[in-house]
Scaffold this active site. Structure first.
Site, PDB file in Angstrom:
ATOM      1  N   SER A 143      -3.678   0.417  -6.070  1.00  0.00           N
ATOM      2  CA  SER A 143      -2.297   0.044  -5.712  1.00  0.00           C
ATOM      3  C   SER A 143      -1.322   0.649  -6.701  1.00  0.00           C
ATOM      4  O   SER A 143      -1.676   0.938  -7.855  1.00  0.00           O
ATOM      5  CB  SER A 143      -2.153  -1.482  -5.762  1.00  0.00           C
ATOM      6  OG  SER A 143      -0.811  -1.861  -5.602  1.00  0.00           O
ATOM      7  N   TYR A 156      -3.684 -10.456  -9.924  1.00  0.00           N
ATOM      8  CA  TYR A 156      -3.961  -9.386  -8.950  1.00  0.00           C
ATOM      9  C   TYR A 156      -3.842  -7.996  -9.560  1.00  0.00           C
ATOM     10  O   TYR A 156      -4.719  -7.151  -9.355  1.00  0.00           O
ATOM     11  CB  TYR A 156      -2.977  -9.552  -7.792  1.00  0.00           C
ATOM     12  CG  TYR A 156      -2.952  -8.449  -6.767  1.00  0.00           C
ATOM     13  CD1 TYR A 156      -3.919  -8.384  -5.767  1.00  0.00           C
ATOM     14  CD2 TYR A 156      -1.948  -7.480  -6.775  1.00  0.00           C
ATOM     15  CE1 TYR A 156      -3.879  -7.376  -4.802  1.00  0.00           C
ATOM     16  CE2 TYR A 156      -1.901  -6.475  -5.813  1.00  0.00           C
ATOM     17  CZ  TYR A 156      -2.875  -6.429  -4.834  1.00  0.00           C
ATOM     18  OH  TYR A 156      -2.838  -5.435  -3.870  1.00  0.00           O
ATOM     19  N   LYS A 160      -6.300  -4.295  -9.594  1.00  0.00           N
ATOM     20  CA  LYS A 160      -5.944  -2.986  -9.028  1.00  0.00           C
ATOM     21  C   LYS A 160      -6.051  -1.903 -10.107  1.00  0.00           C
ATOM     22  O   LYS A 160      -6.471  -0.780  -9.824  1.00  0.00           O
ATOM     23  CB  LYS A 160      -4.543  -3.049  -8.425  1.00  0.00           C
ATOM     24  CG  LYS A 160      -4.436  -4.010  -7.241  1.00  0.00           C
ATOM     25  CD  LYS A 160      -5.089  -3.470  -5.990  1.00  0.00           C
ATOM     26  CE  LYS A 160      -6.293  -4.171  -5.504  1.00  0.00           C
ATOM     27  NZ  LYS A 160      -6.863  -3.631  -4.270  1.00  0.00           N
TER      28      LYS A 160
HETATM   29  N1  LIG Z   1      -0.267  -4.204   1.791  1.00  0.00           N
HETATM   30  C1  LIG Z   1       0.135  -3.677   0.628  1.00  0.00           C
HETATM   31  O1  LIG Z   1       1.346  -3.575   0.334  1.00  0.00           O
HETATM   32  C2  LIG Z   1      -0.862  -3.178  -0.340  1.00  0.00           C
HETATM   33  C3  LIG Z   1      -2.200  -3.458  -0.234  1.00  0.00           C
HETATM   34  N2  LIG Z   1      -3.070  -2.945  -1.169  1.00  0.00           N
HETATM   35  C4  LIG Z   1      -4.489  -3.206  -1.064  1.00  0.00           C
HETATM   36  O2  LIG Z   1      -4.951  -2.823   0.203  1.00  0.00           O
HETATM   37  C5  LIG Z   1      -6.126  -3.543   0.525  1.00  0.00           C
HETATM   38  C6  LIG Z   1      -6.034  -4.058   1.946  1.00  0.00           C
HETATM   39  O3  LIG Z   1      -4.975  -4.996   2.015  1.00  0.00           O
HETATM   40  P1  LIG Z   1      -4.038  -5.170   3.297  1.00  0.00           P
HETATM   41  O4  LIG Z   1      -4.529  -4.344   4.404  1.00  0.00           O
HETATM   42  O5  LIG Z   1      -2.668  -5.009   2.832  1.00  0.00           O
HETATM   43  O6  LIG Z   1      -4.235  -6.718   3.585  1.00  0.00           O
HETATM   44  P2  LIG Z   1      -4.836  -7.503   4.853  1.00  0.00           P
HETATM   45  O7  LIG Z   1      -4.759  -8.938   4.461  1.00  0.00           O
HETATM   46  O8  LIG Z   1      -4.176  -7.061   6.087  1.00  0.00           O
HETATM   47  O9  LIG Z   1      -6.330  -7.012   4.894  1.00  0.00           O
HETATM   48  C7  LIG Z   1      -7.255  -7.416   3.933  1.00  0.00           C
HETATM   49  C8  LIG Z   1      -8.621  -7.195   4.474  1.00  0.00           C
HETATM   50  O10 LIG Z   1      -9.571  -7.581   3.480  1.00  0.00           O
HETATM   51  C9  LIG Z   1     -10.500  -8.452   4.083  1.00  0.00           C
HETATM   52  N3  LIG Z   1     -11.060  -9.354   3.103  1.00  0.00           N
HETATM   53  C10 LIG Z   1     -10.422 -10.281   2.356  1.00  0.00           C
HETATM   54  N4  LIG Z   1     -11.310 -10.937   1.582  1.00  0.00           N
HETATM   55  C11 LIG Z   1     -12.516 -10.404   1.867  1.00  0.00           C
HETATM   56  C12 LIG Z   1     -13.827 -10.670   1.419  1.00  0.00           C
HETATM   57  N5  LIG Z   1     -14.083 -11.621   0.509  1.00  0.00           N
HETATM   58  N6  LIG Z   1     -14.848  -9.941   1.933  1.00  0.00           N
HETATM   59  C13 LIG Z   1     -14.621  -8.994   2.866  1.00  0.00           C
HETATM   60  N7  LIG Z   1     -13.404  -8.697   3.324  1.00  0.00           N
HETATM   61  C14 LIG Z   1     -12.365  -9.407   2.835  1.00  0.00           C
HETATM   62  C15 LIG Z   1      -9.756  -9.157   5.175  1.00  0.00           C
HETATM   63  O11 LIG Z   1     -10.644  -9.684   6.138  1.00  0.00           O
HETATM   64  C16 LIG Z   1      -8.898  -8.016   5.704  1.00  0.00           C
HETATM   65  O12 LIG Z   1      -9.639  -7.253   6.644  1.00  0.00           O
HETATM   66  C17 LIG Z   1      -6.252  -4.640  -0.535  1.00  0.00           C
HETATM   67  O13 LIG Z   1      -7.225  -4.255  -1.489  1.00  0.00           O
HETATM   68  C18 LIG Z   1      -4.876  -4.648  -1.187  1.00  0.00           C
HETATM   69  O14 LIG Z   1      -4.939  -5.057  -2.526  1.00  0.00           O
HETATM   70  C19 LIG Z   1      -2.662  -2.147  -2.179  1.00  0.00           C
HETATM   71  C20 LIG Z   1      -1.345  -1.860  -2.308  1.00  0.00           C
HETATM   72  C21 LIG Z   1      -0.347  -2.345  -1.422  1.00  0.00           C
HETATM   73  C1  LIG Z   2       0.619  -7.802  -1.695  1.00  0.00           C
HETATM   74  C2  LIG Z   2       1.776  -7.080  -2.252  1.00  0.00           C
HETATM   75  O1  LIG Z   2       2.876  -7.118  -1.415  1.00  0.00           O
HETATM   76  C3  LIG Z   2       1.476  -5.647  -2.442  1.00  0.00           C
HETATM   77  O2  LIG Z   2       0.225  -5.484  -3.008  1.00  0.00           O
HETATM   78  C4  LIG Z   2       0.267  -4.425  -3.770  1.00  0.00           C
HETATM   79  O3  LIG Z   2      -0.696  -3.993  -4.350  1.00  0.00           O
HETATM   80  C5  LIG Z   2       1.633  -3.844  -3.779  1.00  0.00           C
HETATM   81  O4  LIG Z   2       2.029  -3.420  -5.015  1.00  0.00           O
HETATM   82  C6  LIG Z   2       2.465  -4.934  -3.296  1.00  0.00           C
HETATM   83  O5  LIG Z   2       2.864  -5.752  -4.367  1.00  0.00           O
END
Ligand SMILES: NC(=O)C1=CN([C@@H]2O[C@H](COP(=O)(O)OP(=O)(O)OC[C@H]3O[C@@H](n4cnc5c(N)ncnc54)[C@H](O)[C@@H]3O)[C@@H](O)[C@H]2O)C=CC1
Ligand SMILES: C[C@H](O)[C@@H]1OC(=O)[C@H](O)[C@@H]1O
Length: 253
Positions: A143, A156, A160
């Site tokens: 991230s 968190y 990352k």
């Molecule tokens: N949305 C954002 O702004 C950002 C997200 N990220 C990272 O991207 C990745 C995906 O997040 P998003 O798609 O945004 O969120 P989301 O909540 O839409 O998706 C998260 C996914 O991880 C799965 N998950 C959660 N806990 C789990 C576990 N214990 N075992 C298996 N799967 C699990 C969920 O079922 C879901 O499919 C995360 O690692 C997050 O930290 C990084 C930077 C920014």
């Molecule tokens: C969950 C936050 O909105 C998201 O997660 C990240 O890793 C980004 O920097 C944002 O803070």
């Protein structure tokens, strides 16, 4: 088609960024395996979308914080497709909470899912790739939060930074096996992880105004960068990080 004849497994890919990468990689010819935590319907929908477009995919439920899930997911990939070329460690949680009264269980669950989960999964994938003997790619979804902090993300942001560091160290450990290891650093992408946080109009507009391209990201925005890192176009890229943030990080004033 940058990933023809390649097999890609992705954790946490029933929705959000993982789903965006899964669908995008399938469009480039990859056969896809998705891990997910709980939402069977969402996982089935992702698999169905890939199949409807002529691709191949399977889904396996499993908690990434459990090391056995990693072994099971890798084995399922081999059972379905005979090999694994690319592994994307994406699953993550971000339960926003203040620092001074952070419950111990919130801290520990966040570390276990985001950091331990990525570690177990990456190790299991790497062992399979070494056994296969023809290299591969590991990608961790880190991230922008590996580079900058967040008041309600003290549990968190270290995870990352941790997965970014994991890719740097695995790049060293696995280069001799032809396995490339890189980190993707998304900015703010509109998914369920930040739905509540960005429901605050003022916060959302502020984040949009900080982003050079004038909009927050969509899960699909992460697909191209992931496909690139997994493809032979990135054949000399390892130990690197790719910031995909619409220009959020550079925009100080
Ligand atoms: N949305 C954002 O702004 C950002 C997200 N990220 C990272 O991207 C990745 C995906 O997040 P998003 O798609 O945004 O969120 P989301 O909540 O839409 O998706 C998260 C996914 O991880 C799965 N998950 C959660 N806990 C789990 C576990 N214990 N075992 C298996 N799967 C699990 C969920 O079922 C879901 O499919 C995360 O690692 C997050 O930290 C990084 C930077 C920014
Ligand atoms: C969950 C936050 O909105 C998201 O997660 C990240 O890793 C980004 O920097 C944002 O803070």
């Amino acid at each position: 088609m940058l990933l023809e004849n390649k097999v890609m497994l992705i954790t946490g890919a029933s929705k959000g960024i993982g789903r965006g990468i899964a669908v995008g990689a399938a469009k480039h010819g990859a056969k896809i395996g998705i891990n997910y935590a709980g939402d069977d319907a969402a996982a089935s929908a992702t698999v169905a979308e890939i199949k409807a477009a002529g691709g191949e995919a399977f889904a396996l439920k499993g908690d990434v914080s459990d090391p056995q899930s990693a072994k099971d997911f890798i084995q399922a990939g081999v059972d379905h497709f005979g090999k694994i070329d690319s592994f994307v460690s994406n699953a993550g949680i971000c339960p926003f909470h203040a620092f001074l009264d952070m419950p111990q269980e919130v801290l520990e669950r966040t570390l276990r899912v985001n950091l331990h989960g990525a570690w177990y999964m990456s190790q299991a994938a790497a062992n399979q790739m070494v056994k296969q003997g023809h290299g591969g790619t590991l990608i961790a979804v880190s991230s922008i939060s590996a580079l900058v902090g967040g008041e309600y993300q003290t549990h968190y942001t270290p995870t990352k930074a941790g997965v970014l560091s994991l890719m740097q160290s695995t790049a060293i450990a696995l280069g001799k096996h032809g396995i490339r290891c890189n980190a993707l650093l998304p900015g703010t992408i509109l998914t369920d992880i930040n739905k509540d946080d960005l429901a605050d109009d003022a916060k959302r507009q502020y984040m949009e105004s900080r982003t050079c391209l004038g909009r927050l990201g969509q899960p699909e925005d992460m697909a191209g960068p992931a496909v690139f890192l997994a493809s032979d176009l990135a054949g000399y890229v390892t130990g690197a990080s790719l910031l995909v943030d619409g220009g959020l990080f550079v925009n100080l004033q």
